[in-house]
Design an enzyme around this catalytic site. Structure first.
Site, PDB file in Angstrom:
ATOM      1  N   ASN A  33       0.666  -1.421   0.057  1.00 47.76           N
ATOM      2  CA  ASN A  33      -0.029  -0.019   0.116  1.00 47.76           C
ATOM      3  C   ASN A  33       0.881   1.211  -0.097  1.00 47.76           C
ATOM      4  OD1 ASN A  33       0.935   0.123   2.653  1.00 47.76           O
ATOM      5  ND2 ASN A  33      -0.944   0.280   3.773  1.00 47.76           N
ATOM      6  N   THR A  36       5.032   2.813   4.180  1.00 46.66           N
ATOM      7  CA  THR A  36       6.384   3.137   4.263  1.00 46.66           C
ATOM      8  C   THR A  36       7.356   2.543   3.011  1.00 46.66           C
ATOM      9  OG1 THR A  36       6.497   1.208   5.621  1.00 46.66           O
ATOM     10  CG2 THR A  36       6.173   3.190   6.847  1.00 46.66           C
ATOM     11  N   GLY A  37       6.757   2.018   2.258  1.00 47.64           N
ATOM     12  CA  GLY A  37       7.420   1.413   1.073  1.00 47.64           C
ATOM     13  C   GLY A  37       7.524   2.501  -0.101  1.00 47.64           C
ATOM     14  N   LYS A  90      -4.719  -3.676  12.877  1.00 48.00           N
ATOM     15  CA  LYS A  90      -5.438  -4.064  11.638  1.00 48.00           C
ATOM     16  C   LYS A  90      -4.537  -4.900  10.612  1.00 48.00           C
ATOM     17  CE  LYS A  90      -9.240  -0.718  11.329  1.00 48.00           C
ATOM     18  NZ  LYS A  90      -9.783   0.212  10.466  1.00 48.00           N
ATOM     19  N   ASN A  98      -6.031 -12.343   6.109  1.00 45.52           N
ATOM     20  CA  ASN A  98      -6.300 -12.428   4.696  1.00 45.52           C
ATOM     21  C   ASN A  98      -5.567 -13.235   4.042  1.00 45.52           C
ATOM     22  OD1 ASN A  98      -8.757 -11.000   4.714  1.00 45.52           O
ATOM     23  ND2 ASN A  98      -7.642  -8.818   4.707  1.00 45.52           N
ATOM     24  N   TYR A 144       2.198  -2.845  17.741  1.00 41.85           N
ATOM     25  CA  TYR A 144       3.251  -3.928  16.858  1.00 41.85           C
ATOM     26  C   TYR A 144       3.559  -5.140  17.650  1.00 41.85           C
ATOM     27  CZ  TYR A 144       7.545  -4.640  14.140  1.00 41.85           C
ATOM     28  OH  TYR A 144       8.355  -5.368  13.465  1.00 41.85           O
TER      29      TYR A 144
END
Ligand code: NAD
Ligand code: UDP
Length: 309
Positions: A33, A36-37, A90, A98, A144
């Site tokens: 998404n 942070t990438g 989440k 998922n 985390y």
């Protein structure tokens, strides 16, 4: 050759993993998404016909057909995982759920990128996989640490209940090229500060310890964990050479030739006092141990940031 899904594939570890898997001739699908990438991390792979990029948030289901899943999607730096802690939970819970649903449907093997943070502020040193940890579930790191602990629970329950073929790798502090300039973790912070001539911000007195693993070693360990059939884990992956944070600051200063001062800022709440992996299991089952020490890995990381800045 396999079709492999790497979630968080545009991140620091994920982008190196995608690159190595492609180099071994596999088909790689990167799902990210871009929280942070960065697209820059995988730009050089885009022309490869065996590489696909999908912008998708893992808290929503996705239908794909693959042979293996490396589930890395999750911000890893305290600064970023505490920015939106509810989202961090989440990502770890719904995202892992998922991916386990996907793995179950297509009968793929799935590896969870877990963390040394499942040990919290450890009362046992060095940390073995049998240690259950010391986590503050209501503190700022809980989103985390507990998120990753639930992810491990989900992995084990899908394995026991649905026979999903799982692997759990507990990753210890890893560093190297492609960490974001604003990542906020200690190695990138110190290097960026030293190169900019800014003070190096040591939190607390700098007597807390960490053990730093170079990225190429970590990628090798993750692939070895996925491919072996001796254990589902959890298995610790990390470099057992332990440093105080102050010693790391001095090393970065020396290697960059920087005149930066070292300053002492408040220690964040629940910051683990000491951390060092026991890697007996990785050596036994994966025939893996790290080979790149910080005196070799830090200069490569410094070169990367010098080019970036
Ligand atoms: P990173 O922040 O560079 O990469 C994480 C990637 O996941 C990013 O590309 C981000 O955009 C993506 N992401 C985050 N939330 C997402 C979501 N909801 N849906 C889709 N993509 C999402 O971090 P990293 O250092 O590369 O860490 C990768 C994995 O390894 C993480 O799961 C992390 O917890 C674990 N890990 C890393 C370290 C370390 O020292 N680097 C240590 C322990 C565990
Ligand atoms: N740290 C520091 N200065 C910084 C960033 C981090 O002294 O600019 C310390 C932090 O308090 C911790 C250690 O370095 O004790 C490692 O922090 P990091 O955020 O890299 O990872 P952690 O292992 O805490 O998740």
């Amino acid at each position: 050759m396999k079709k492999i899904l790497v979630t968080g594939g545009a991140g620091f570890i994920g982008s190196h993993l995608c690159e190595t898997l492609l180099g071994r001739g596999h088909d790689v699908v990167c799902v990210d998404n871009f929280f942070t990438g960065a697209k820059e991390n995988i730009l050089h792979l885009r022309e490869n016909p065996h590489f696909e990029i999908i912008r998708h948030d893992l808290i929503n289901p996705i239908t794909l057909e693959v042979d293996e899943v490396y589930n890395l999607a999750c911000p890893a730096s305290p600064v970023h995982y505490q920015f939106n802690p509810v989202k961090t939970v989440k990502t770890n819970v719904m995202g892992t759920l998922n991916m386990l649903g996907l793995a179950k449907r297509v009968k793929a093997r799935i590896l969870q990128a877990s963390t040394s943070e499942v040990y919290g502020d450890p009362a046992v040193h060095p940390q073995k996989e049998t240690y259950w940890g010391n986590v503050n579930c209501i503190g700022p790191r809980g989103c985390y640490d507990e998120g990753k602990r639930v992810a491990e629970t989900l992995m084990m329950d899908y394995h026991r209940q649905h026979r999903v073929d799982i692997r759990i790798a507990r990753i210890f502090n890893t560093y190297g090229p492609r960490m974001a300039v604003n990542d906020g973790r200690v190695v990138s912070n110190f290097i960026v500060q030293a190169l900019r001539g800014e003070p190096l911000t040591v939190y607390g007195k700098g007597q807390q310890t960490r053990s730093f693993c170079f990225i190429s070693d970590m990628v090798g360990g993750l692939i070895a964990m996925m491919e072996q059939v001796e254990t589902i884990g959890p298995v610790n992956l990390g470099n057992p050479k332990e440093f105080t944070i102050l010693a790391l600051a001095e090393k970065v200063k020396a290697l960059t030739g920087s005149n930066s001062a070292i300053i002492f800022n408040p220690l964040p709440q629940d910051d683990p006092v000491q951390r060092k992996p026991d890697i007996t299991l990785a050596q036994k089952y994966l025939k893996w141990k790290p080979t790149v020490e910080v005196d070799e890995g830090l200069p490569q990381t410094i070169d990367y940031f010098r080019n970036r800045l």
